[in-house]
Design an enzyme around this catalytic site. Structure first.
Site, mmCIF file in Angstrom:
data_model
loop_
_atom_site.group_PDB
_atom_site.id
_atom_site.type_symbol
_atom_site.label_atom_id
_atom_site.label_comp_id
_atom_site.label_asym_id
_atom_site.label_seq_id
_atom_site.Cartn_x
_atom_site.Cartn_y
_atom_site.Cartn_z
ATOM 1 N N GLU A 189 63.664 42.281 39.644
ATOM 2 C CA GLU A 189 64.156 41.014 40.220
ATOM 3 C C GLU A 189 65.165 41.250 41.342
ATOM 4 O OE1 GLU A 189 65.756 38.476 37.170
ATOM 5 O OE2 GLU A 189 63.797 37.565 36.878
ATOM 6 N N GLU A 260 57.466 37.757 33.439
ATOM 7 C CA GLU A 260 58.368 37.314 32.361
ATOM 8 C C GLU A 260 58.184 35.823 32.142
ATOM 9 O OE1 GLU A 260 62.511 38.319 32.878
ATOM 10 O OE2 GLU A 260 62.011 40.332 33.579
HETATM 11 C C1 GAL Z 1 65.418 38.175 33.973
HETATM 12 C C2 GAL Z 1 65.475 39.668 33.779
HETATM 13 C C3 GAL Z 1 65.253 40.060 32.336
HETATM 14 C C4 GAL Z 1 66.091 39.198 31.447
HETATM 15 C C5 GAL Z 1 65.759 37.746 31.685
HETATM 16 C C6 GAL Z 1 66.541 36.765 30.859
HETATM 17 O O1 GAL Z 1 66.170 37.823 35.068
HETATM 18 O O2 GAL Z 1 64.536 40.298 34.594
HETATM 19 O O3 GAL Z 1 65.558 41.404 32.181
HETATM 20 O O4 GAL Z 1 67.413 39.440 31.710
HETATM 21 O O5 GAL Z 1 66.045 37.424 32.994
HETATM 22 O O6 GAL Z 1 66.371 37.026 29.536
#
Ligand code: GAL
Length: 832
Positions: A189, A260
């Protein structure tokens, strides 16, 4: 089929194959991974990929097989994990890949379970992990600036990435070598925070991609949330929804990848418990595939536990349950697990069509859209969505496609574009209510105790001295949460300093202040930020000793230059304020420093434990160690430690750190949801629970930590608490409920235990919800007897929710196609 990326071992010449085999990249069973806009192509097969995140250090090696099996059973194709640099290389050049840091073993198990792997090397990972996964020693490297176009950083990053890649290659983990790993990620990110690094950030992104590619792993690399990702990598999306994500076009074959999909959210000390409904997660996934999605990865599929001091910060809790489909202990979080399992089956039933089809979209009413996938051989597969947050819809599909009821904020999946096989808002899976039971054999604990010996620091003795106030983590290198700052002050004129105030400006996270060996007060930051401490102190003529204990609760893990966020009493100022506001600035005094507690350093080998009757047990006393032998709770259910009554500290079972505890920190008292409407866009403050209760009361103790000889629990209590109510408890399914639609095949299970009593059953139009079900105006009189016969006394049962099952021809309602509102349902409540 046209892929922009070819596995290293595809149709290349023999010469190339020979030289690659020398690199260990080819094996007889090499799996070719390529992609285009509508599919990942694995050994020639066009696939959409369902993946779930499971971070190996957040469970134990013995938990892995069960977690992976449940992931596989839910229909996942792949498991994704980060690697955790700070744990793998705690000291520069000294690596640790043992026990639950053995990621090679983890990926081998992934493969043994018939799953692919996705490795997100980072090495910055965020992940609510301490310091975002970066080791603290990096900061000691001269001239280093992390995560930017900086030579010392790039050198360290490349060394670590190469180390991990080499280990993967040596274990044949890449698909190109016949292993499970089909994708790898570099950075994490970065695009979200890149502007904070100016032009150097842009250069760094290019370098990351080039460095990654040069690793020659034979499978594609991805970069998430990186709008300017170069053409050589796959650009991907993170969030609660990614249906409208469009790759930047640099890489024309870029498939739509959702790295994600946040299935819930993490928790912070003092915050309420987040909950994202099964309906909304399913909606997000279905919308994504409706809009041409190719890979969905649940973040997290199993969240697990932040053992020891791995929780990020500030203020990330020890539990990393995340409201994931598998709960913190690895058991099913129902209905989320089951509802997604059914979604996976529905999506996969259309896989052949959607990966080789043309996609057309038709608006069939306000906010209702039909997406039709038509393959060259005429196969059809449809998604029908209603994106309105409150209005249900009944629509007539064009060309006589049929009449369908689409609840607000839902997606239906239509086999052959004519039969609804799934709707994201219709949950036909059980809800499990978990219970915690005190295990009789470990109900009563007999305590020993010992005060933390702080005589040295109260006397001002440290291990080094500086004429300034240092930044905490740069001094401790995070070897402990605790840093002692000590100085002395000479007072000649006591009259001016009689009612003095000690003022400490600290960057957090918590502070205890002692003057002349007496505790004058303590303060905790609300959310882990900076604060000013002010307390009256009594000074004596001559030398006064000021002892400040600064405490961190997880180091930051997110944001541009998050690594430079100060902690501790750095630069202060620290002042004494006397009569008539006269002040004495102690900031540049001679300060003595000492990292950690004596008990921590000695690992409690030394020291004299006290024992006696419970009348002597110290209660409400900070800086106290407690120890108890205990019997292991019988059975196989997961075990938790109930620390209600304790203040704040750390806990160990047989030497294994089960994490920080802080039951004294209570979640905000308002804003919790009685009911939770899945409709409308989710964000982390929607549908929260646990108002006014300890943020985290129960702490997971993996069964792997138990010994069949002696078992010892050790607590360090920082603030003061009462250990008398501490107990070990087991967690199991207490009650199973469901409210399934006619046509469903309802599977019910106590997950281990047996169904002891059917408490409610009604086929018809039952009302209410689990715990308060009531019969509606229509109710098949056979409901109870049918469910009892099928389920009572059994560990699991399956009920076909049909009129036939309940001999209920007189019950009205549509059958089969579930395309109207007045369909029958079966509500059940069964005690386990
Ligand atoms: C994203 C990140 C993850 C985790 C998630 C929130 O920004 O890539 O590693 O932190 O947010 O749980």
């Amino acid at each position: 089929m046209g892929s922009s990326f070819h596995s290293t071992c595809s149709s290349w010449t023999k010469v190339v194959l020979f030289s690659l085999s020398l690199l260990g990249l080819c094996s007889a069973t090499a799996i070719e991974v390529s992609y285009d806009q509508t599919a990942f192509i694995i050994n020639g097969e066009r696939r959409v990929i369902l993946s779930g995140a499971v971070h190996f250090p957040r469970s134990t090696e013995k938990m892995w097989p069960q977690i992976l099996q449940k992931a596989k059973d839910s229909g996942l194709d792949a498991i994704e994990t980060y690697v955790f640099w700070d744990r793998h290389e705690p000291v520069k050049g000294k690596y640790d890949f043992k026990k639950n840091l053995n990621f090679v073993k983890f990926f081998k198990l992934v493969q043994e379970h018939g799953l692919y792997g996705i490795i997100r090397i980072g090495p910055y990972v965020c992940a609510e992990w301490n310091f975002g996964g970066l080791p603290l020693w990096l900061h000691k490297i001269p001239g280093i600036q992390v995560r930017t176009d900086n030579e010392p950083w790039k050198k360290e990053m490349q060394t670590f990435v190469t180390k991990i890649v080499t280990m993967c290659k040596e274990a044949n983990l890449f698909a190109s070598q016949g292993g499970p790993i089909i994708l790898a990620q570099i950075e994490n990110e970065y695009g979200n925070i890149m502007s904070g690094y100016g032009d150097a950030g842009k250069q760094y992104v290019k370098w990351c991609a080039e460095m990654a590619l040069a690793q020659n792993i034979g499978v594609p690399w991805i970069m998430c949330q990186q709008n300017d990702a170069p053409s050589t990598v796959i650009q991907t999306c993170n969030g609660f929804y990614c249906d409208s994500f469009q790759p930047n076009g640099n890489n024309p074959k870029n498939p739509k990848v959702f790295t994600e999909n946040w299935v819930g959210w993490f928790q912070k000390w003092g915050e309420k418990l987040p909950h994202r409904t099964a309906e909304d997660v399913a909606y997000s996934v279905a919308r994504f595939f409706q809009n041409g999605g190719v890979l969905n990865n649940y973040y997290m599929f199993h969240g697990g536990t932040n053992f020891e001091r791995t929780a990020g910060g500030p203020y990330i809790t020890t539990s990393y349950d995340y409201d994931a489909p598998l709960n913190e202990y690895g058991t099913l979080n129902q209905p989320k697990y089951g509802h997604l399992k059914q979604l996976h089956a529905a999506i996969k039933s259309g896989e052949k069509i959607i990966t080789s089809a043309t996609r057309t979209e038709t608006s069939v009413g306000n906010s209702v859209n039909l997406t039709t996938y038509t393959s060259s051989n005429g196969g059809k597969f449809c998604y029908l969505s209603n994106t309105d947050g409150s209005q249900d819809a009944t629509v007539d599909l064009p060309n006589g496609g049929g009449k369908f009821f689409v609840p607000a904020w839902s997606v239906s999946i239509l086999e052959n574009c004519s039969k609804e096989i799934y709707n994201t808002a219709k949950v036909n899976t059980q809800t499990s209510l978990m219970v915690k039971k005190v295990d009789a054999s470990s109900a009563h604990l007999t305590w020993e105790w010992m005060a933390e010996n702080i005589e040295d620091t109260l006397s001002g003795k440290g291990t080094s001295t500086e004429n300034l106030l240092l930044e905490q983590k740069d001094f401790t290198l995070d070897a402990s949460d605790y840093l002692w700052y000590m100085t002395t002050v000479n007072i000649n004129d006591t009259s001016s300093w009689q009612n003095a105030t000690l003022q400490v400006v600290t960057m957090g996270h918590a502070l205890y202040a002692y003057v002349n060996k007496n505790l004058v007060g303590s303060q905790f930051s609300q959310t882990g930020g900076n604060f000013t401490f002010e307390k009256p102190v009594s000074l004596t003529e001559g030398t006064n000793i000021i002892t400040l204990l600064s405490v961190t609760v997880g180091l930051p893990n997110y944001g541009a230059k998050y690594d430079l966020i100060d902690t501790g009493i750095v630069d202060g100022p620290v002042k004494l304020i006397g009569k008539n506001s006269v002040s004495m600035d102690l900031t540049n005094n001679s300060w003595s420093y000492k990292t950690g507690l004596n008990g921590e350093a000695q690992r409690l080998r030394k020291g004299v434990w006290k024992s006696g009757s419970s009348n002597n047990l110290p209660v409400g006393k900070g800086m106290t160690w407690y120890k108890a032998k205990f019997n292991v709770p019988s059975g196989t259910d997961p075990v938790v430690l109930d620390l209600q009554g304790m203040g704040k500290g750390e806990a160990w079972v047989n030497g294994h750190g089960i994490g920080r505890y802080w039951p004294l920190n209570v979640a905000g008292s308002d804003g919790c949801s009685q009911t939770c409407d899945y409709r409308g866009a989710y964000q982390s403050s929607k549908c929260t629970y646990n108002c006014g209760n300890p943020t985290q009361r129960w702490y997971h103790v993996p069964r792997q930590y138990f010994s069949n000889k002696e078992n010892i629990l050790v607590l360090f209590e920082e603030v003061g608490g009462n250990p008398q109510n501490i107990s070990f408890q087991t967690v199991s399914v207490g009650t199973v409920c469901a409210n399934a639609y006619e046509g469903a095949n309802l599977e019910l299970s106590c997950e281990g235990g047996k169904m002891s009593k059917v408490e409610f059953a009604s086929f018809g139009n039952p009302q209410g919800q689990c715990g308060s079900f009531q019969k509606g105006s229509s109710d098949a009189s056979t409901s109870m007897s049918v469910v009892e016969k099928a389920c009572a006394g059994k560990p699991a049962c399956t009920l076909a929710v049909t009129k036939e099952t309940f001999g209920a021809q007189q019950i009205s309602g549509a059958s089969g196609n579930s395309n109207t509102t007045n369909i029958n349902r079966l509500a059940v409540q069964i005690a386990c």
